[in-house]
Design a protein around this motif. Structure first.
Motif, PDB file in Angstrom:
ATOM      1  N   LEU A 272      13.836  -3.309  -6.713  1.00 52.04           N
ATOM      2  CA  LEU A 272      13.854  -2.415  -5.562  1.00 52.04           C
ATOM      3  C   LEU A 272      13.754  -3.238  -4.282  1.00 52.04           C
ATOM      4  O   LEU A 272      12.743  -3.908  -4.031  1.00 52.04           O
ATOM      5  CB  LEU A 272      12.687  -1.430  -5.657  1.00 52.04           C
ATOM      6  N   ASN A 273      14.822  -3.227  -3.481  1.00 51.84           N
ATOM      7  CA  ASN A 273      14.893  -3.989  -2.240  1.00 51.84           C
ATOM      8  C   ASN A 273      14.718  -3.070  -1.042  1.00 51.84           C
ATOM      9  O   ASN A 273      15.250  -1.962  -1.012  1.00 51.84           O
ATOM     10  CB  ASN A 273      16.230  -4.728  -2.141  1.00 51.84           C
ATOM     11  N   LEU A 274      13.966  -3.576  -0.060  1.00 48.97           N
ATOM     12  CA  LEU A 274      13.655  -2.767   1.113  1.00 48.97           C
ATOM     13  C   LEU A 274      14.065  -3.494   2.387  1.00 48.97           C
ATOM     14  O   LEU A 274      13.939  -4.706   2.489  1.00 48.97           O
ATOM     15  CB  LEU A 274      12.143  -2.494   1.180  1.00 48.97           C
ATOM     16  N   ARG A 275      14.574  -2.690   3.340  1.00 50.14           N
ATOM     17  CA  ARG A 275      14.789  -3.200   4.690  1.00 50.14           C
ATOM     18  C   ARG A 275      13.906  -2.398   5.631  1.00 50.14           C
ATOM     19  O   ARG A 275      13.852  -1.170   5.551  1.00 50.14           O
ATOM     20  CB  ARG A 275      16.256  -3.059   5.111  1.00 50.14           C
TER      21      ARG A 275
ATOM     22  N   LEU B 215      11.585   6.059  -6.994  1.00 54.27           N
ATOM     23  CA  LEU B 215      10.643   5.461  -6.053  1.00 54.27           C
ATOM     24  C   LEU B 215      11.345   5.125  -4.742  1.00 54.27           C
ATOM     25  O   LEU B 215      10.777   5.321  -3.651  1.00 54.27           O
ATOM     26  CB  LEU B 215      10.022   4.209  -6.672  1.00 54.27           C
ATOM     27  N   ALA B 216      12.594   4.653  -4.824  1.00 45.03           N
ATOM     28  CA  ALA B 216      13.353   4.309  -3.622  1.00 45.03           C
ATOM     29  C   ALA B 216      13.543   5.527  -2.723  1.00 45.03           C
ATOM     30  O   ALA B 216      13.430   5.433  -1.495  1.00 45.03           O
ATOM     31  CB  ALA B 216      14.705   3.714  -4.005  1.00 45.03           C
TER      32      ALA B 216
ATOM     33  N   ALA C 187       0.839  -1.209   0.000  1.00 44.21           N
ATOM     34  CA  ALA C 187       0.000   0.000   0.000  1.00 44.21           C
ATOM     35  C   ALA C 187       0.870   1.254   0.000  1.00 44.21           C
ATOM     36  O   ALA C 187       0.537   2.263  -0.648  1.00 44.21           O
ATOM     37  CB  ALA C 187      -0.923  -0.013   1.212  1.00 44.21           C
ATOM     38  N   LEU C 188       1.992   1.202   0.715  1.00 38.59           N
ATOM     39  CA  LEU C 188       2.927   2.322   0.719  1.00 38.59           C
ATOM     40  C   LEU C 188       3.510   2.548  -0.673  1.00 38.59           C
ATOM     41  O   LEU C 188       3.587   3.686  -1.161  1.00 38.59           O
ATOM     42  CB  LEU C 188       4.057   2.054   1.729  1.00 38.59           C
ATOM     43  N   VAL C 189       3.925   1.465  -1.322  1.00 39.34           N
ATOM     44  CA  VAL C 189       4.483   1.562  -2.676  1.00 39.34           C
ATOM     45  C   VAL C 189       3.450   2.159  -3.633  1.00 39.34           C
ATOM     46  O   VAL C 189       3.753   3.068  -4.416  1.00 39.34           O
ATOM     47  CB  VAL C 189       4.956   0.175  -3.170  1.00 39.34           C
TER      48      VAL C 189
END
Length: 580
Positions: A90-93, A69-70, A9-11
């Motif tokens: 796109l990788n997220l922590r 976007l990052a 939802a954030l993306v």
């Protein structure tokens, strides 16, 4: 609480903001934007394909889009790091507090954690087992029963309105064979030698039926022709066999909502109504089919038949509904039965069939599409065979059943919980070896034991904490300081718990209940790994000298237990609190 849905939802929100600002064109299809665990955990906690799927329709290169976007995602308070890899992945922590906060949320939700509204209350009919009422259930029926029942539970958990249904195949020639076989046992009950000729059912399970016939009719049916007793004995024996089947299903923990009868379709106008519904759509015609593949002109007699135009809905050939002599084909009552389900207002139909029914898939899908004007979907799951092994040898057939190993034999040997779990350790379209030695051994190779042992370990640590005077109710544990769960192994454990809501939706979308069993094994493995690491790293042990630390660590263990209980409930398996 579904962290993957929250981050998706954030993306989506950030993409929509870029559209509003003119950085991206309007009208983009965002349905294929996904957030999921990365293939390599070293890359991050979550990954999104947003830039990869949107770049082309947006007229942009994926990597610059991913970088833009990052930057936006990194500004969110939940994101510790957003990085771009390769052409635009796109990788997220996430920040540790996000993971730590999940533990309390799981305990607050209880076994409702992971429950979904994905189904949106749509009505789904799951038809399964539907065995011929000619004897007790056998092992192949057991697998279909477990798959169907677990799938129904999964769909209910994911938001569908589910009806479990059994279709009694009591309208064909097999019930006449049952009647003749039961009649021989009736003669036997009167001291006569039964004539179990070829083609009759030889199992001893019909001996009580013969005795029951004697109790009801006395000697009045002896030496009478079939025209006198066939119909009555058929109905009597069918009813008794269905009572046995209901008992077998109950022993397996299966309860049906509806029992429908094939026999009830004949002579009631229901078959005619279904065929006429197709005729009104221009889908019934008189015609001659081409010879089946492999037939030569010498052994093929072309004849005019009443046909359903199933090729208009993806089938290979049109299907006969009435024979040249005017009688219905076997397909005709199937059409009527599915017409009945369509008219009952179901949005989706699921049939669980044995692999020998693979030839029915296309024709039934075609007829449901035709009758519902493509409103109702039909998914058919084919169940492959089960091979029973003991000591490396194939288990011999049951003497009582005559030709097969009964479900009750299986339950008596290992218990219903073991039967249910093992039947879901392979996808339904894969053959399954049920090894009696394996399913009873206490090792990692036995998934039933491994998952139950994890739950037992959790309960043991809860008992020890209570004995030490530490409050262990869920409300107290949910309020613990989860910031104390900082070790990477503990965060990894929480991350596995976080996958549960996502797994539920994936499994429900694909009608794949076996995914729940696979996930529970993975979750148990993570718990055992964390437990065993405590042998070498005392700081990872669940019970510590400090009360606050103990409560936080046991809160984590309890959260695992909540998910195990929830998953086992879907599988229809009772959690074990103590291994004996």
């Amino acid at each position: 609480m579904n962290l993957f849905s929250e981050i998706r939802a954030l993306v989506i929100a950030q993409i929509e903001a870029m559209v509003a600002e003119g950085a991206l064109p309007s009208g983009l299809d965002l349905s294929n934007v996904a957030v999921e665990p990365p293939r390599d955990p070293a890359h991050g906690d979550m990954a999104t394909n947003a830039a990869m799927v949107l770049a082309k329709p947006a007229g942009q290169q994926p990597r610059p889009l991913a970088e833009a976007l990052a930057a936006r995602l990194a500004a969110d308070g939940r994101i510790a790091e957003a990085g771009v890899a390769g052409p635009g992945f796109l990788n997220l922590r996430l920040k540790p507090g996000v993971w730590q906060g999940l533990v309390g949320a799981v305990l607050a939700a209880g076994t409702d954690y992971g429950r979904s509204t994905l189904g949106a209350g749509k009505r789904v009919n799951v038809e399964f087992v539907s065995a011929n009422p000619t004897g007790p259930m056998h092992v192949a029926h057991a697998r279909g029963a477990v798959v169907g029942d677990a799938l129904a539970a999964l769909l209910a958990f994911a938001g569908w309105d589910v009806t479990r249904e059994y279709y009694i195949n009591d309208g064909g020639a097999q019930v006449d064979v049952l009647a003749r076989s039961a009649y021989e046992r009736y003669r036997e009950a009167h001291g006569l030698e039964p004539e179990i000729r070829e083609g009759l059912y030889p199992g001893d399970y019909l001996i009580p039926v013969g005795e029951a016939l004697k109790a009801k009719y006395g000697p009045s049916l002896l030496d009478k022709g079939e025209e006198v007793w066939l119909a009555e004995v058929r109905d009597f024996a069918t009813d008794l066999m269905m009572a046995v089947i209901r008992e077998d299903l109950a022993a397996l923990g299966v309860r049906m909502d509806v029992y429908s009868s094939e026999k009830a379709l004949y002579g009631t106008g229901k078959i005619e109504a279904a065929i006429n519904a197709l005729r009104d759509k221009g889908l019934i015609y008189e015609g001659v089919l081409e010879p089946p593949k492999g037939k030569t002109p010498d052994d093929w007699e072309p004849r005019e038949q009443t046909l359903f135009r199933s090729t208009a809905f993806g089938d290979d050939v049109d299907r006969p509904v009435k024979k040249s002599d005017g009688s219905w084909t076997y397909f005709a009552p199937d059409i009527a039965y599915h017409y009945d389900k369509v008219t009952r207002g179901f949005d989706e139909l699921i049939n669980i069939f044995g692999a020998d029914h693979s030839g029915y898939v296309k024709r039934l899908k075609a007829v449901v599409s035709a009758l519902s004007e493509n409103r109702v979907t039909l998914d058919i799951k084919l169940i492959q065979l089960v091979k029973l092994l003991k000591g490396g040898e194939i288990v011999k057939m049951s003497k009582r059943a005559g030709t097969f190993v009964t479900l009750r034999d299986l339950i008596d040997e290992v218990g219903a919980d073991v039967v249910r779990f093992v039947m879901l350790t392979r996808k339904n379209d894969m053959a399954l070896d049920f090894d009696f030695d394996k399913v009873l051994e206490q090792s990692k190779d036995n998934p039933v034991f491994y998952v139950q042992y994890a739950n037992a370990r959790i309960n043991s640590v809860l008992r020890k904490a209570r004995e030490a005077g530490i409050a262990m109710d869920d409300a107290t544990l949910a309020a613990a300081d989860m910031g104390l769960l900082s070790h990477p192994a503990e965060i990894a454990m929480i991350q596995k718990i976080a996958e549960w809501p996502r797994l539920v939706e994936i499994a429900a979308k694909g009608n794949e209940a076996h995914r729940v069993a696979f996930y529970l094994y993975e979750l148990a493995s993570e718990l055992h790994g964390l437990w065993n690491r405590g042998n070498d790293e005392p700081s990872l042990r669940f019970i510590q000298d400090e009360k606050a630390t103990t409560q936080a660590k046991i809160a984590l263990a309890r959260a695992v237990g909540v998910v195990i209980a929830s998953g086992l409930a879907i599988l229809g398996v009772t959690p074990v609190e103590e291994m004996r």
